[in-house]
Write an enzyme that holds these catalytic residues in place. Structure first.
Site, PDB file in Angstrom:
ATOM      1  N   VAL A   1      28.398  43.612  30.677  1.00 27.38           N
ATOM      2  CA  VAL A   1      28.901  44.547  31.677  1.00 27.38           C
ATOM      3  C   VAL A   1      30.378  44.841  31.420  1.00 27.38           C
ATOM      4  O   VAL A   1      31.101  43.994  30.900  1.00 27.38           O
ATOM      5  CB  VAL A   1      28.689  43.984  33.110  1.00 27.38           C
ATOM      6  CG1 VAL A   1      29.526  42.755  33.356  1.00 27.38           C
ATOM      7  CG2 VAL A   1      28.945  45.028  34.163  1.00 27.38           C
ATOM      8  N   CYS A   2      30.770  46.068  31.738  1.00 27.61           N
ATOM      9  CA  CYS A   2      32.173  46.472  31.694  1.00 27.61           C
ATOM     10  C   CYS A   2      32.417  47.326  32.934  1.00 27.61           C
ATOM     11  O   CYS A   2      31.658  47.260  33.883  1.00 27.61           O
ATOM     12  CB  CYS A   2      32.485  47.216  30.398  1.00 27.61           C
ATOM     13  SG  CYS A   2      31.617  48.784  30.225  1.00 27.61           S
ATOM     14  N   ALA A   3      33.452  48.150  32.922  1.00 28.33           N
ATOM     15  CA  ALA A   3      33.760  48.961  34.101  1.00 28.33           C
ATOM     16  C   ALA A   3      32.718  50.051  34.343  1.00 28.33           C
ATOM     17  O   ALA A   3      32.249  50.240  35.461  1.00 28.33           O
ATOM     18  CB  ALA A   3      35.150  49.570  33.969  1.00 28.33           C
TER      19      ALA A   3
END
Length: 135
Positions: free
Chosen positions: A93-95
């Protein structure tokens, strides 16, 4: 036949727009990514491990509950230490999901065959009203 000759431009536009709509399906878009709800199911049912590939400052500002932080630029060196079991589902996951998609390729290269990106990243996680914690 006269209709096709008289309206070839409209037919071409209809076919090309249909092709553009179908392209993601044909290309396999979202392969390697899943929704926030799908991520919750993997976490609960299969003990998936969540790895946040954002920078430490972003991670400290808020992240998925239980996530481990391994920045994308350090993923090749540090992923094996963070997640030892390569058979467990790995959620990256990232932004917004773009860095996580790149991280999936790196993780699969390292042998994590069940690596997937959370589509929409932390943004979609928050929009689904799922828990976020701060470091």
């Amino acid at each position: 036949m006269k209709f096709i000759v008289d309206n070839w431009m409209l037919i071409l536009i209809a076919l090309s727009s249909g092709g553009m709509l179908a392209w993601p399906l044909l290309r396999g878009a979202n392969s390697g990514s899943l929704t926030a709800q799908g991520a919750v199911q993997l976490i609960n049912r299969e003990r998936a491990v969540v790895v946040d590939v954002r920078e430490p400052e972003e991670f400290a500002a808020g992240h998925m509950t239980g996530a481990r932080n391994v920045p994308l630029n350090q993923l090749e060196e540090k992923l094996a230490a963070a997640v030892k079991n390569k058979t467990v589902p790995l959620l990256l996951v990232c932004a917004t999901g773009s860095r996580a998609q790149r991280a999936v390729a790196v993780a699969k290269k390292l042998g994590y065959e069940q690596a997937q990106a959370v589509a929409g990243g932390l943004k979609s996680w928050k929009e689904a009203n799922l828990p976020v914690e701060k470091a």
